[in-house]
Design a protein around this motif. Structure first.
Motif, PDB file in Angstrom:
ATOM      1  N   GLN A  31       0.806  -1.212   0.000  1.00 25.58           N
ATOM      2  CA  GLN A  31       0.000   0.000   0.000  1.00 25.58           C
ATOM      3  C   GLN A  31       0.840   1.264   0.000  1.00 25.58           C
ATOM      4  OE1 GLN A  31      -3.056  -0.174  -0.556  1.00 25.58           O
ATOM      5  NE2 GLN A  31      -4.263  -1.365   0.883  1.00 25.58           N
ATOM      6  N   VAL A  32       2.146   1.140   0.204  1.00 25.40           N
ATOM      7  CA  VAL A  32       2.986   2.329   0.350  1.00 25.40           C
ATOM      8  C   VAL A  32       2.856   3.254  -0.855  1.00 25.40           C
ATOM      9  CG1 VAL A  32       5.377   3.126   0.512  1.00 25.40           C
ATOM     10  CG2 VAL A  32       4.598   1.210   1.919  1.00 25.40           C
ATOM     11  N   ALA A  33       2.784   2.679  -2.049  1.00 22.17           N
ATOM     12  CA  ALA A  33       2.671   3.514  -3.254  1.00 22.17           C
ATOM     13  C   ALA A  33       1.346   4.242  -3.331  1.00 22.17           C
ATOM     14  CB  ALA A  33       2.868   2.646  -4.495  1.00 22.17           C
ATOM     15  N   ASN A  34       0.333   3.771  -2.631  1.00 24.88           N
ATOM     16  CA  ASN A  34      -0.990   4.383  -2.692  1.00 24.88           C
ATOM     17  C   ASN A  34      -1.290   5.270  -1.489  1.00 24.88           C
ATOM     18  OD1 ASN A  34      -1.521   2.693  -5.023  1.00 24.88           O
ATOM     19  ND2 ASN A  34      -1.856   1.014  -3.584  1.00 24.88           N
ATOM     20  N   LEU A  35      -0.433   5.251  -0.475  1.00 29.12           N
ATOM     21  CA  LEU A  35      -0.680   5.997   0.752  1.00 29.12           C
ATOM     22  C   LEU A  35       0.055   7.327   0.724  1.00 29.12           C
ATOM     23  CD1 LEU A  35      -0.256   3.126   3.377  1.00 29.12           C
ATOM     24  CD2 LEU A  35      -2.415   4.168   2.655  1.00 29.12           C
ATOM     25  N   PRO A  36      -0.460   8.333   1.442  1.00 29.85           N
ATOM     26  CA  PRO A  36       0.323   9.562   1.621  1.00 29.85           C
ATOM     27  C   PRO A  36       1.632   9.245   2.335  1.00 29.85           C
ATOM     28  CG  PRO A  36      -1.968   9.878   2.304  1.00 29.85           C
ATOM     29  CD  PRO A  36      -1.787   8.404   2.081  1.00 29.85           C
ATOM     30  N   LEU A  70      -3.983   8.719  17.795  1.00 28.46           N
ATOM     31  CA  LEU A  70      -5.203   8.508  17.016  1.00 28.46           C
ATOM     32  C   LEU A  70      -5.763   9.828  16.507  1.00 28.46           C
ATOM     33  CD1 LEU A  70      -7.500   6.731  15.969  1.00 28.46           C
ATOM     34  CD2 LEU A  70      -8.570   6.925  18.228  1.00 28.46           C
ATOM     35  N   ILE A  71      -5.762  10.846  17.368  1.00 25.07           N
ATOM     36  CA  ILE A  71      -6.256  12.166  16.946  1.00 25.07           C
ATOM     37  C   ILE A  71      -5.388  12.719  15.817  1.00 25.07           C
ATOM     38  CG2 ILE A  71      -6.588  14.545  17.702  1.00 25.07           C
ATOM     39  CD1 ILE A  71      -7.312  13.425  20.468  1.00 25.07           C
ATOM     40  N   VAL A  72      -4.063  12.541  15.957  1.00 25.32           N
ATOM     41  CA  VAL A  72      -3.158  13.005  14.903  1.00 25.32           C
ATOM     42  C   VAL A  72      -3.446  12.275  13.592  1.00 25.32           C
ATOM     43  CG1 VAL A  72      -0.741  13.068  14.188  1.00 25.32           C
ATOM     44  CG2 VAL A  72      -1.363  13.709  16.520  1.00 25.32           C
ATOM     45  N   ALA A  73      -3.700  10.963  13.670  1.00 24.58           N
ATOM     46  CA  ALA A  73      -3.966  10.185  12.456  1.00 24.58           C
ATOM     47  C   ALA A  73      -5.253  10.633  11.774  1.00 24.58           C
ATOM     48  CB  ALA A  73      -4.033   8.703  12.801  1.00 24.58           C
ATOM     49  N   VAL A  74      -6.321  10.818  12.561  1.00 24.34           N
ATOM     50  CA  VAL A  74      -7.594  11.263  11.977  1.00 24.34           C
ATOM     51  C   VAL A  74      -7.457  12.657  11.384  1.00 24.34           C
ATOM     52  CG1 VAL A  74     -10.000  11.799  12.485  1.00 24.34           C
ATOM     53  CG2 VAL A  74      -8.932   9.782  13.516  1.00 24.34           C
ATOM     54  N   ALA A  75      -6.751  13.549  12.110  1.00 25.71           N
ATOM     55  CA  ALA A  75      -6.555  14.897  11.590  1.00 25.71           C
ATOM     56  C   ALA A  75      -5.749  14.881  10.298  1.00 25.71           C
ATOM     57  CB  ALA A  75      -5.862  15.762  12.642  1.00 25.71           C
ATOM     58  N   THR A  77      -5.622  12.469   8.143  1.00 30.30           N
ATOM     59  CA  THR A  77      -6.492  11.935   7.083  1.00 30.30           C
ATOM     60  C   THR A  77      -7.430  13.013   6.562  1.00 30.30           C
ATOM     61  OG1 THR A  77      -6.399   9.747   8.119  1.00 30.30           O
ATOM     62  CG2 THR A  77      -8.139  10.136   6.512  1.00 30.30           C
ATOM     63  N   LEU A  78      -8.007  13.792   7.463  1.00 32.26           N
ATOM     64  CA  LEU A  78      -8.923  14.860   7.047  1.00 32.26           C
ATOM     65  C   LEU A  78      -8.192  15.935   6.239  1.00 32.26           C
ATOM     66  CD1 LEU A  78     -11.101  15.280  10.268  1.00 32.26           C
ATOM     67  CD2 LEU A  78     -11.871  14.480   8.033  1.00 32.26           C
ATOM     68  N   VAL A  79      -6.988  16.294   6.670  1.00 28.51           N
ATOM     69  CA  VAL A  79      -6.238  17.318   5.951  1.00 28.51           C
ATOM     70  C   VAL A  79      -5.841  16.821   4.567  1.00 28.51           C
ATOM     71  CG1 VAL A  79      -4.076  18.617   5.938  1.00 28.51           C
ATOM     72  CG2 VAL A  79      -5.413  18.446   8.043  1.00 28.51           C
ATOM     73  N   ASP A  88      -9.626   6.068  -0.763  1.00 28.27           N
ATOM     74  CA  ASP A  88      -8.293   6.506  -0.362  1.00 28.27           C
ATOM     75  C   ASP A  88      -8.244   6.884   1.110  1.00 28.27           C
ATOM     76  OD1 ASP A  88      -7.531   6.083  -2.947  1.00 28.27           O
ATOM     77  OD2 ASP A  88      -7.701   8.169  -3.560  1.00 28.27           O
ATOM     78  N   ALA A  89      -9.224   7.667   1.556  1.00 29.60           N
ATOM     79  CA  ALA A  89      -9.239   8.059   2.965  1.00 29.60           C
ATOM     80  C   ALA A  89      -9.452   6.853   3.867  1.00 29.60           C
ATOM     81  CB  ALA A  89     -10.332   9.104   3.201  1.00 29.60           C
ATOM     82  N   GLY A  90     -10.317   5.940   3.451  1.00 29.11           N
ATOM     83  CA  GLY A  90     -10.578   4.760   4.268  1.00 29.11           C
ATOM     84  C   GLY A  90      -9.361   3.872   4.417  1.00 29.11           C
ATOM     85  N   VAL A  91      -8.612   3.679   3.318  1.00 27.80           N
ATOM     86  CA  VAL A  91      -7.410   2.847   3.392  1.00 27.80           C
ATOM     87  C   VAL A  91      -6.346   3.531   4.254  1.00 27.80           C
ATOM     88  CG1 VAL A  91      -5.513   1.878   2.025  1.00 27.80           C
ATOM     89  CG2 VAL A  91      -7.862   1.679   1.220  1.00 27.80           C
ATOM     90  N   THR A  92      -6.203   4.843   4.097  1.00 25.81           N
ATOM     91  CA  THR A  92      -5.249   5.576   4.940  1.00 25.81           C
ATOM     92  C   THR A  92      -5.557   5.375   6.414  1.00 25.81           C
ATOM     93  OG1 THR A  92      -4.881   7.255   3.237  1.00 25.81           O
ATOM     94  CG2 THR A  92      -4.362   7.864   5.496  1.00 25.81           C
TER      95      THR A  92
END
Length: 674
Positions: A31-36, A70-75, A77-79, A88-92
């Motif tokens: 997934q690395v190629a597809n993830l931020p 967890l808060i950092v991860a959700v933030a 993803t939203l940004v 894309d957001a769901g996989v991230t």
């Protein structure tokens, strides 16, 4: 001390955690190629941190630390994605959650959550690629997760990972026949699965851009696009073959992709850059009511041709210069509207004008053989004398008699799509046929364009509505003729007048070893590439391209004359019942293979336990006889003698002592009471 010795000296909990971390890293790696980038770095850092804690036997971080991450991860993803929904957001988010959960791996319940997230993350790899390499990597991941799962259910001792791997492999092999049966027979009633998309691709699949094969992907979906209820007597309803619901008109062509012309809005209406509509209708009108499903596009699907704006609720509609009706905003909810159409009509200029030249343009460097065919047809005196109608009829006659076929599996076309269709493959579905036909027309300096939309439908005799499905998506052509304007020509009808069945778009396979081959010797590289392409082609043909058509062919081979999805369900049901009966038979056979002497001894132990004498499972019959006499006295002499005979049968067999006789005596023994 070597690494292997160091790992062997670790506590079992640390060893199992490190193994699970390795498996999770394997699942996430594709997934690395597809993830931020931040997601890959964060997930990798969390897994590395958890590995260090396990290696050194350090305590896990507190809940506040995990909550902050967890808060950092959700933030993040939203940004990055502006949402937490969609592919894309769901996989991230799921990748980060999986890595974070490893920091809470304290109890067996936490391990079960990790396994669940791991299997889901493994599945998400197929959202981006269905290649053979991805499938092989995920097969390894599956065996790794199953091994970790089996290991979690063996809490006693320190079972070697090789043993748990063998158990996991056996489980996978036992489930493989069921998996193959479901793959081959589960009805492919599209969509097989679905998920929110991050783009504005309408659910109809129609857009201002058409690549060869895009409508085939849409036609896999049997979802309802719109329902139509006609007014008036049945004889006024158009024939199914005449039901053309007009959508985007595509005039721009770059050699591979057809695009719609741009337009601008002037007040309530849009003035299309190009030719005037000049719509002229004749004959009686057809009145009907449409219930259209949300499509996230501003297109209204109406029958050709509709001169007056459909009656819309709280929304304006306008017609472009190519007769396409549009709304002032995308249609996001189910919409019902009434319209009036005229099956007999003319539109476009009746004499040649300058703007028609844009519909003769072709990109340079594409389809040279089609250009040569056009020049040959133009040079034919019998055709040139008849003008545009004669040339159109000659092209249609070529489609009828040239060995062209309508197929659901045409394969992936290359750079010169028209050349491949006319001279090489001679097969395709509506997109291939319409595109090749329009290219040939333009090569003969005949203005032509592609129209996309829906064609046909099916009558529901219970409520009287016509149902138009996504599988009814279609592409046809319009050719300009002197004195007549734009004339509809459906070249697909020349190849397959019936045009039945579902569509499928094939994707070009991509080699996984292309980069590595450059470092090898030319001969070896060529052989490896040939071998890989052969294997990859088998994967594409037998797995990715296993379609409804092939399912039906399988049923025909099994003796079904006109197979349907109901027949698939029937066959699959029989197989499930047969598998269940086979499992029952296997269980009975396996039970019969267990040591009957041990089963009889276990039943004896159970009867004595009900009488109040608890005996360990490891105690032999002679010791049990001594315990019976000590507990119950002389009254249990018969039972003690029976136990001694049972022991002699095991260790000193005698013809006078048989297991069957001991079984018969078992029920009549004087069992003591509690």
């Amino acid at each position: 001390m070597t690494l292997r010795q160091t790992l062997a000296s670790l506590p079992r909990e640390a060893r199992d955690t490190l193994f699970l971390l390795f498996v999770i890293a394997w699942v996430i790696a594709p997934q690395v190629a597809n993830l931020p980038p931040w997601t890959s770095l964060l997930a990798g850092g969390l897994l590395l941190w958890r590995g260090v804690l396990a290696w050194r036997g350090r305590p896990l971080p507190g809940r506040w630390t995990v909550a902050t991450l967890l808060i950092v991860a959700v933030a993040g993803t939203l940004v990055t994605h502006r949402t937490i929904l969609g592919r894309d957001a769901g996989v991230t988010l799921i990748v980060v959650l999986l890595a974070l959960k490893m920091l809470e791996l304290r109890a067996r319940r936490d391990a079960m959550v990790v396994f669940f997230l791991g299997f889901f993350t493994m599945l998400s790899n197929f959202f981006f690629s269905q290649s053979l390499a991805t499938a092989a990597a995920m097969l390894v991941a599956l065996l790794g997760l199953l091994t970790a799962l089996v290991n979690a259910h063996m809490p006693v001792g320190r079972p070697p990972l090789a043993q748990t791997f063998r158990i996991a492999g056996s489980m996978a092999l036992l489930g493989a026949p069921i998996m193959v049966a479901l793959f081959m027979l589960f009805p492919r009633i599209a969509p097989l699965w679905g998920m929110p998309t991050d783009s504005m691709k309408g659910s109809t699949g129609l857009s201002g851009v058409m690549k060869v094969g895009s409508i085939a992907e849409l036609a896999l979906n049997d979802a309802v696009a719109l329902r139509v209820r006609f007014e008036g007597p049945a004889q006024d309803i158009p024939q199914q073959s005449a039901m053309y619901f007009r959508g985007p008109v595509l005039a721009g062509f770059d050699g591979r992709e057809w695009q719609a012309e741009p337009f601008r809005e002037d007040s309530a209406l849009a003035a299309r850059i190009g030719l005037p509509a000049n719509l002229q209708v004749q004959g009686p009108a057809v009145r009907y009511e449409v219930t259209m499903e949300p499509q996230k596009r501003p297109w209204l699907m109406v029958l050709e041709a509709t001169p007056n704006a459909p009656e819309l609720p709280n929304m304006q509609a306008y017609m472009t210069q190519d007769l396409q009706w549009m709304t002032s905003r995308p249609i996001m909810d189910v919409m019902r509207y009434r319209a009036e159409s005229y099956p007999t009509f003319r539109h476009g200029p009746e004499t040649a004008v300058r703007q028609l030249h844009v519909h003769e343009e072709l990109p340079p460097g594409f389809n040279p053989r089609t250009l040569a065919l056009a020049a040959q047809m133009r040079a034919d005196p019998s055709l040139s004398a008849g003008g545009t109608p004669a040339l159109v009829n000659a092209a249609l006659q070529r489609l009828r008699t040239g060995g062209y076929t309508y197929t659901l599996e045409p394969g992936v076309y290359g750079e010169h799509t028209a050349d491949e269709f006319w001279f090489d493959r001679k097969e395709g579905f509506c997109e291939h046929i319409a595109s090749a036909f329009v290219v040939l027309m333009r090569a003969m300096d005949i203005p032509a364009r592609i129209v996309t939309g829906y064609q046909g439908g099916e009558m529901n005799y219970f409520d009287g509505y016509w149902t138009v499905r996504q599988s009814d998506a279609h592409a046809w052509a319009e050719v300009w003729m002197e004195g007549r304007g734009w004339v509809r020509v459906d070249p697909t009808g020349a190849v397959a007048p019936g045009r039945v069945g579902q569509f499928q778009r094939l994707r070009a396979p991509q080699g996984a070893f292309a980069a590595a081959m450059g470092t090898l010797s030319p001969g070896l590289a060529q052989n490896l590439r040939a071998a890989w392409e052969a294997v990859n082609n088998r994967w594409n043909q037998w797995v990715l391209n296993y379609t409804q058509t092939r399912q039906m062919d399988l049923l025909k081979a099994l003796g079904f004359e006109s197979p349907s999805w109901q027949d698939l369900t029937t066959v699959m049901g029989f197989l499930v019942i047969a598998a269940a009966l086979g499992g029952i038979a296997w269980n009975l056979w396996e039970r019969s293979q267990h040591d009957p002497w041990l089963r009889l001894l276990a039943r004896t132990r159970e009867r004595l336990a009900r009488a109040g004498l608890e005996l360990p499972a490891t105690m032999p019959p002679r010791a049990m006889a001594a315990q019976v006499q000590a507990r119950f006295g002389a009254g249990a002499a018969t039972l003690a003698d029976w136990l001694l005979r049972l022991e002699r049968l095991r260790y000193a067999p005698h013809p006078d002592t048989e297991l069957a006789a001991l079984r018969r005596e078992f029920s009549g023994l004087p069992w003591p009471k509690k």
